[in-house]
Every structure is written in C-alpha cells, then in structure tokens.
Design a protein around this motif. Structure first.
Motif, PDB file in Angstrom:
ATOM      1  N   SER A 160       0.821  -1.206   0.000  1.00  0.00           N
ATOM      2  CA  SER A 160       0.000   0.000   0.000  1.00  0.00           C
ATOM      3  C   SER A 160       0.857   1.259   0.000  1.00  0.00           C
ATOM      4  O   SER A 160       2.070   1.218   0.185  1.00  0.00           O
ATOM      5  N   VAL A 161       0.192   2.373  -0.223  1.00  0.00           N
ATOM      6  CA  VAL A 161       0.820   3.691  -0.185  1.00  0.00           C
ATOM      7  C   VAL A 161      -0.026   4.562   0.740  1.00  0.00           C
ATOM      8  O   VAL A 161      -1.259   4.543   0.657  1.00  0.00           O
ATOM      9  N   ASP A 162       0.615   5.305   1.597  1.00  0.00           N
ATOM     10  CA  ASP A 162      -0.112   6.167   2.531  1.00  0.00           C
ATOM     11  C   ASP A 162      -0.471   7.476   1.837  1.00  0.00           C
ATOM     12  O   ASP A 162       0.166   8.503   2.027  1.00  0.00           O
ATOM     13  N   SER A 163      -1.495   7.392   0.988  1.00  0.00           N
ATOM     14  CA  SER A 163      -1.943   8.585   0.274  1.00  0.00           C
ATOM     15  C   SER A 163      -3.448   8.499   0.057  1.00  0.00           C
ATOM     16  O   SER A 163      -4.010   7.403  -0.056  1.00  0.00           O
ATOM     17  N   THR A 164      -4.084   9.651  -0.007  1.00  0.00           N
ATOM     18  CA  THR A 164      -5.521   9.705  -0.221  1.00  0.00           C
ATOM     19  C   THR A 164      -5.896   9.124  -1.570  1.00  0.00           C
ATOM     20  O   THR A 164      -6.889   8.392  -1.701  1.00  0.00           O
ATOM     21  N   ASP A 165      -5.102   9.429  -2.588  1.00  0.00           N
ATOM     22  CA  ASP A 165      -5.396   8.954  -3.937  1.00  0.00           C
ATOM     23  C   ASP A 165      -5.375   7.429  -4.002  1.00  0.00           C
ATOM     24  O   ASP A 165      -6.255   6.808  -4.605  1.00  0.00           O
ATOM     25  N   PHE A 166      -4.371   6.825  -3.372  1.00  0.00           N
ATOM     26  CA  PHE A 166      -4.281   5.369  -3.375  1.00  0.00           C
ATOM     27  C   PHE A 166      -5.471   4.769  -2.622  1.00  0.00           C
ATOM     28  O   PHE A 166      -6.070   3.789  -3.079  1.00  0.00           O
ATOM     29  N   GLU A 194      -8.424   6.001  -2.265  1.00  0.00           N
ATOM     30  CA  GLU A 194      -9.629   6.137  -3.078  1.00  0.00           C
ATOM     31  C   GLU A 194      -9.653   5.094  -4.197  1.00  0.00           C
ATOM     32  O   GLU A 194     -10.720   4.575  -4.542  1.00  0.00           O
ATOM     33  N   TYR A 212      -0.584   2.816 -10.240  1.00  0.00           N
ATOM     34  CA  TYR A 212      -0.042   2.104  -9.086  1.00  0.00           C
ATOM     35  C   TYR A 212       0.346   0.670  -9.425  1.00  0.00           C
ATOM     36  O   TYR A 212       0.392  -0.196  -8.549  1.00  0.00           O
ATOM     37  N   ARG A 250       2.901  -1.188  -7.317  1.00  0.00           N
ATOM     38  CA  ARG A 250       2.549  -1.689  -5.982  1.00  0.00           C
ATOM     39  C   ARG A 250       2.051  -3.128  -6.016  1.00  0.00           C
ATOM     40  O   ARG A 250       1.932  -3.772  -4.972  1.00  0.00           O
TER      41      ARG A 250
END
Length: 202
Positions: A56-62, A64, A122, A125
């Motif tokens: 995972s990535v700690d971002s809002t876009d990811f 969503e 992504y 990932r």
C-alpha cells in the motif's frame, strides 16, 4: 502469512530492476485454460480461491483507488456470486482474496482489480496474483503470477516450509506453452502459509 524479508528482493525492488518484460494483466487470462489442464492432466481441482497481493501507499489517492476496486467488486458479487475480503498481513502486505467456484469469474475479478491499479498509476505496488488448486483439504498447489517479472511460476508447499520440487517441475513441464512461465527458477519465490495445509493469505 509466512513471507520472509527476502520477498522484498525477489518480488520487490531487485525483481523490478531485473524484469524481463513488463507485466500485462492480460496474462492473467492464461489461467483460463490452465484450470482445465490442472484438473484433467494433473488431478488438481480449482480451490475456488484466488488472491491479489500488493503493497500500500499512505496517500488519499491510493486509498480512493482501493475503495473504487472494492465498490466494483461488491457490485459484481451480486451478478457473479464472487465474494471478496481483504487482509493485511504482518509483513506490510495487503491481500484482496476472491472466492468463487467458477474460475472465469475469479479471473475476471482479479484482472479488473490488477488493471485498475495499473490504470491509476499504481502498477508498481502489485506484487503477485495467486491461484489456488487442491487435491485434498490440505494438499494445495499454486500458480503465482509475479507482476515484477511478468511471468508465472508454480509453488507446491509440503509439510512445514518444504517444497515439493518434483511436483513443481511437473507442473512447469505440463503447463509450459500454456502459461508464460518464469524461466529463472531463482525467482520462484515461495509464499508460505502460516500453517501446513493453510493458504498464504490466511
């Protein structure tokens, strides 16, 4: 899940640097005929389970994007009956686990999820797509698609962290030409279950 630290080099950065070709979600549909061959020629039944492993990535876009995948899988469940769940393991990896006795529905769902990751930028990932086969309740075999290598490889666990290499090579021999199989066996990385007879995502 019994992933070791070296997964980061095998399915991670090193594999990405050494990739022989770009991963293509369309490769996943090669499993469509492989399900038939596994049963008819090798005696392995569809376990009714497949899973997508990703970091995972700690971002809002990811977040969503993952929410979008979940929403469409939920909507698709009403039509196909494919159920799904999520699991975060102790090694920092996430799984989307799909359950359906129809392999075509499993393939469609896992392809959709992987394609969404790639379309949203992504794809890096994605680690692996895992397809499970059973001979008995505790005798499992897997075909694993490495997104970092763009190829499949067999994995057949035996006992407690041992591999049934003879069966793995037999699977390779029978499915060669039907699946795009990773020819460098050093990248046939095991995804150990936490317990003998379990599944890697448990």
């Amino acid at each position: 899940m019994g992933l070791m630290d070296t997964v980061r080099s095998i399915l991670g950065v090193s594999a990405e640097a050494d990739a022989t070709r770009d991963a293509d979600p369309e490769d996943l549909f090669g499993m469509s005929t492989a399900y038939v061959t596994m049963e008819a020629d090798l005696g392995y039944d569809n376990a009714g389970k497949a899973a997508l492993c990703f970091s995972s990535v700690d971002s809002t876009d990811f977040g969503e994007m993952v929410d979008e995948v979940e929403a469409i899988l939920e909507a698709g469940a009403e039509e196909t009956g494919t159920t799904f769940s999520q699991h975060a393991d102790d090694h920092g990896y996430n799984w989307v686990i799909l359950d359906d006795n129809d392999p075509e529905d499993l393939l469609t769902s896992i392809h959709f999820a992987a394609d969404t990751f790639i379309d949203q930028g992504y794809g890096s990932r994605l680690l692996a797509a895992v397809f499970a086969f059973d001979k008995t309740d505790t005798d499992h075999a897997y075909w694993i698609y490495s997104f970092r290598r763009g190829g499949y490889y067999p994995f057949v666990p035996k006992g407690d962290h041992e591999r049934d290499n003879k069966t793995e090579f037999k699977l390779q021999s029978v499915l060669d030409g039907e699946l795009g199989i990773e020819d460098d066996e050093s990248y046939w990385y095991p995804l150990w279950p936490d317990r003998p007879g379990g599944y890697p995502w448990e």
